[in-house]
Design a protein around this motif. Structure first.
Motif, PDB file in Angstrom:
ATOM      1  N   VAL A 151    -113.568 -38.975  29.664  1.00  0.00           N
ATOM      2  CA  VAL A 151    -112.498 -38.014  29.393  1.00  0.00           C
ATOM      3  C   VAL A 151    -112.639 -36.865  30.382  1.00  0.00           C
ATOM      4  N   THR A 152    -111.529 -36.391  30.905  1.00  0.00           N
ATOM      5  CA  THR A 152    -111.545 -35.258  31.818  1.00  0.00           C
ATOM      6  C   THR A 152    -111.912 -33.991  31.046  1.00  0.00           C
ATOM      7  N   ILE A 153    -112.838 -33.222  31.576  1.00  0.00           N
ATOM      8  CA  ILE A 153    -113.235 -31.969  30.919  1.00  0.00           C
ATOM      9  C   ILE A 153    -112.052 -31.012  30.915  1.00  0.00           C
ATOM     10  N   ASP A 154    -111.764 -30.468  29.733  1.00  0.00           N
ATOM     11  CA  ASP A 154    -110.656 -29.537  29.540  1.00  0.00           C
ATOM     12  C   ASP A 154    -111.076 -28.559  28.449  1.00  0.00           C
ATOM     13  N   LEU A 155    -111.461 -27.356  28.859  1.00  0.00           N
ATOM     14  CA  LEU A 155    -111.984 -26.394  27.889  1.00  0.00           C
ATOM     15  C   LEU A 155    -110.923 -25.904  26.915  1.00  0.00           C
ATOM     16  N   ILE A 156    -109.665 -25.873  27.330  1.00  0.00           N
ATOM     17  CA  ILE A 156    -108.610 -25.470  26.401  1.00  0.00           C
ATOM     18  C   ILE A 156    -108.497 -26.497  25.281  1.00  0.00           C
ATOM     19  N   GLU A 157    -108.466 -27.768  25.641  1.00  0.00           N
ATOM     20  CA  GLU A 157    -108.417 -28.830  24.625  1.00  0.00           C
ATOM     21  C   GLU A 157    -109.677 -28.807  23.764  1.00  0.00           C
ATOM     22  N   ALA A 158    -110.823 -28.616  24.392  1.00  0.00           N
ATOM     23  CA  ALA A 158    -112.079 -28.575  23.643  1.00  0.00           C
ATOM     24  C   ALA A 158    -112.056 -27.435  22.626  1.00  0.00           C
ATOM     25  N   HIS A 159    -111.632 -26.262  23.050  1.00  0.00           N
ATOM     26  CA  HIS A 159    -111.568 -25.107  22.156  1.00  0.00           C
ATOM     27  C   HIS A 159    -110.616 -25.386  20.997  1.00  0.00           C
ATOM     28  N   LYS A 160    -109.459 -25.982  21.317  1.00  0.00           N
ATOM     29  CA  LYS A 160    -108.488 -26.317  20.264  1.00  0.00           C
ATOM     30  C   LYS A 160    -109.131 -27.216  19.209  1.00  0.00           C
ATOM     31  N   TRP A 161    -109.804 -28.272  19.639  1.00  0.00           N
ATOM     32  CA  TRP A 161    -110.385 -29.225  18.691  1.00  0.00           C
ATOM     33  C   TRP A 161    -111.559 -28.629  17.939  1.00  0.00           C
ATOM     34  N   PHE A 162    -112.386 -27.824  18.617  1.00  0.00           N
ATOM     35  CA  PHE A 162    -113.477 -27.143  17.909  1.00  0.00           C
ATOM     36  C   PHE A 162    -112.913 -26.160  16.888  1.00  0.00           C
ATOM     37  N   ASN A 163    -111.819 -25.504  17.234  1.00  0.00           N
ATOM     38  CA  ASN A 163    -111.175 -24.575  16.312  1.00  0.00           C
ATOM     39  C   ASN A 163    -110.692 -25.323  15.064  1.00  0.00           C
ATOM     40  N   LEU A 164    -110.038 -26.464  15.268  1.00  0.00           N
ATOM     41  CA  LEU A 164    -109.560 -27.260  14.138  1.00  0.00           C
ATOM     42  C   LEU A 164    -110.730 -27.782  13.306  1.00  0.00           C
ATOM     43  N   ALA A 165    -111.815 -28.165  13.973  1.00  0.00           N
ATOM     44  CA  ALA A 165    -113.009 -28.611  13.241  1.00  0.00           C
ATOM     45  C   ALA A 165    -113.568 -27.460  12.410  1.00  0.00           C
ATOM     46  N   ALA A 166    -113.625 -26.276  13.002  1.00  0.00           N
ATOM     47  CA  ALA A 166    -114.133 -25.105  12.283  1.00  0.00           C
ATOM     48  C   ALA A 166    -113.262 -24.790  11.078  1.00  0.00           C
ATOM     49  N   LEU A 167    -111.955 -24.890  11.252  1.00  0.00           N
ATOM     50  CA  LEU A 167    -111.045 -24.650  10.132  1.00  0.00           C
ATOM     51  C   LEU A 167    -111.251 -25.680   9.025  1.00  0.00           C
ATOM     52  N   GLY A 168    -111.720 -26.869   9.396  1.00  0.00           N
ATOM     53  CA  GLY A 168    -112.008 -27.914   8.422  1.00  0.00           C
ATOM     54  C   GLY A 168    -113.393 -27.789   7.806  1.00  0.00           C
ATOM     55  N   GLY A 169    -114.133 -26.741   8.182  1.00  0.00           N
ATOM     56  CA  GLY A 169    -115.435 -26.508   7.583  1.00  0.00           C
ATOM     57  C   GLY A 169    -116.634 -26.865   8.439  1.00  0.00           C
ATOM     58  N   SER A 170    -116.412 -27.267   9.684  1.00  0.00           N
ATOM     59  CA  SER A 170    -117.520 -27.657  10.551  1.00  0.00           C
ATOM     60  C   SER A 170    -118.202 -26.430  11.160  1.00  0.00           C
ATOM     61  N   GLU A 171    -119.456 -26.219  10.775  1.00  0.00           N
ATOM     62  CA  GLU A 171    -120.227 -25.120  11.359  1.00  0.00           C
ATOM     63  C   GLU A 171    -120.552 -25.406  12.818  1.00  0.00           C
ATOM     64  N   GLU A 172    -120.782 -26.692  13.151  1.00  0.00           N
ATOM     65  CA  GLU A 172    -121.030 -27.069  14.544  1.00  0.00           C
ATOM     66  C   GLU A 172    -119.804 -26.768  15.402  1.00  0.00           C
ATOM     67  N   GLY A 173    -118.618 -27.069  14.860  1.00  0.00           N
ATOM     68  CA  GLY A 173    -117.378 -26.781  15.580  1.00  0.00           C
ATOM     69  C   GLY A 173    -117.238 -25.296  15.846  1.00  0.00           C
ATOM     70  N   GLN A 174    -117.579 -24.494  14.853  1.00  0.00           N
ATOM     71  CA  GLN A 174    -117.506 -23.046  14.997  1.00  0.00           C
ATOM     72  C   GLN A 174    -118.467 -22.565  16.092  1.00  0.00           C
ATOM     73  N   ALA A 175    -119.679 -23.088  16.097  1.00  0.00           N
ATOM     74  CA  ALA A 175    -120.682 -22.674  17.075  1.00  0.00           C
ATOM     75  C   ALA A 175    -120.279 -23.081  18.501  1.00  0.00           C
ATOM     76  N   LEU A 176    -119.815 -24.308  18.647  1.00  0.00           N
ATOM     77  CA  LEU A 176    -119.452 -24.766  19.989  1.00  0.00           C
ATOM     78  C   LEU A 176    -118.164 -24.111  20.485  1.00  0.00           C
ATOM     79  N   ARG A 177    -117.257 -23.791  19.573  1.00  0.00           N
ATOM     80  CA  ARG A 177    -116.054 -23.038  19.955  1.00  0.00           C
ATOM     81  C   ARG A 177    -116.469 -21.704  20.570  1.00  0.00           C
TER      82      ARG A 177
END
Length: 98
Positions: free
Chosen positions: A41-67
Motif C-alpha cells: 500500500v502506498t504510504i499516505d499519512l492523511i489516510e492513515a490519520h483518518k483510519w486511526f481516528n476512526l479506530a480511536a472513535l471505536g475505542g482503540s487506544e492503539e489507534g489513538q496513540a498512533l494517530r
C-alpha cells in the motif's frame, strides 16, 4: 510487482469491509497499512490519520496513540483534511445504515 498490487488491493478490500461494519480493529489495520506501506500500500499519512481516528472513535487506544504519533509528522492542513475525511466516512456509514 503485479503480485504486490494484487496483495495491496486484497488488504484494502478486506479491511474496508470490516471498517464498513464499524470495526475499530479493521480501521486500526487500515491506519497501519497506510502509515507503514503494509502489503504494498502506498504510504499516505492523511489516510492513515483518518483510519486511526476512526479506530480511536471505536475505542482503540492503539489507534489513538498512533494517530497522535503520525500527527507530529503532518501539517495542520493535512490533519484537517484527515479529520474531514473521517467525518465524511462516518456520515456515509450512517447513511448506509439508515
Amino acid at each position: 510487482m503485479a503480485s504486490s498490487a494484487k496483495s495491496a488491493q486484497f488488504l484494502m478490500e478486506s479491511r474496508l469491509t470490516g471498517a464498513s461494519f464499524e470495526s475499530a480493529q479493521a480501521c486500526f489495520e487500515l491506519g497501519v497499512a497506510y502509515s507503514c506501506g503494509t502489503g504494498g500500500v502506498t504510504i499516505d499519512l492523511i489516510e492513515a490519520h483518518k483510519w486511526f481516528n476512526l479506530a480511536a472513535l471505536g475505542g482503540s487506544e492503539e489507534g489513538q496513540a498512533l494517530r497522535a504519533e503520525i500527527a507530529e509528522e503532518m501539517t495542520a492542513r493535512e490533519i484537517a483534511e484527515a479529520q474531514r475525511q473521517a467525518r465524511a466516512w462516518i456520515a456515509a456509514s450512517q447513511a448506509r445504515a439508515a
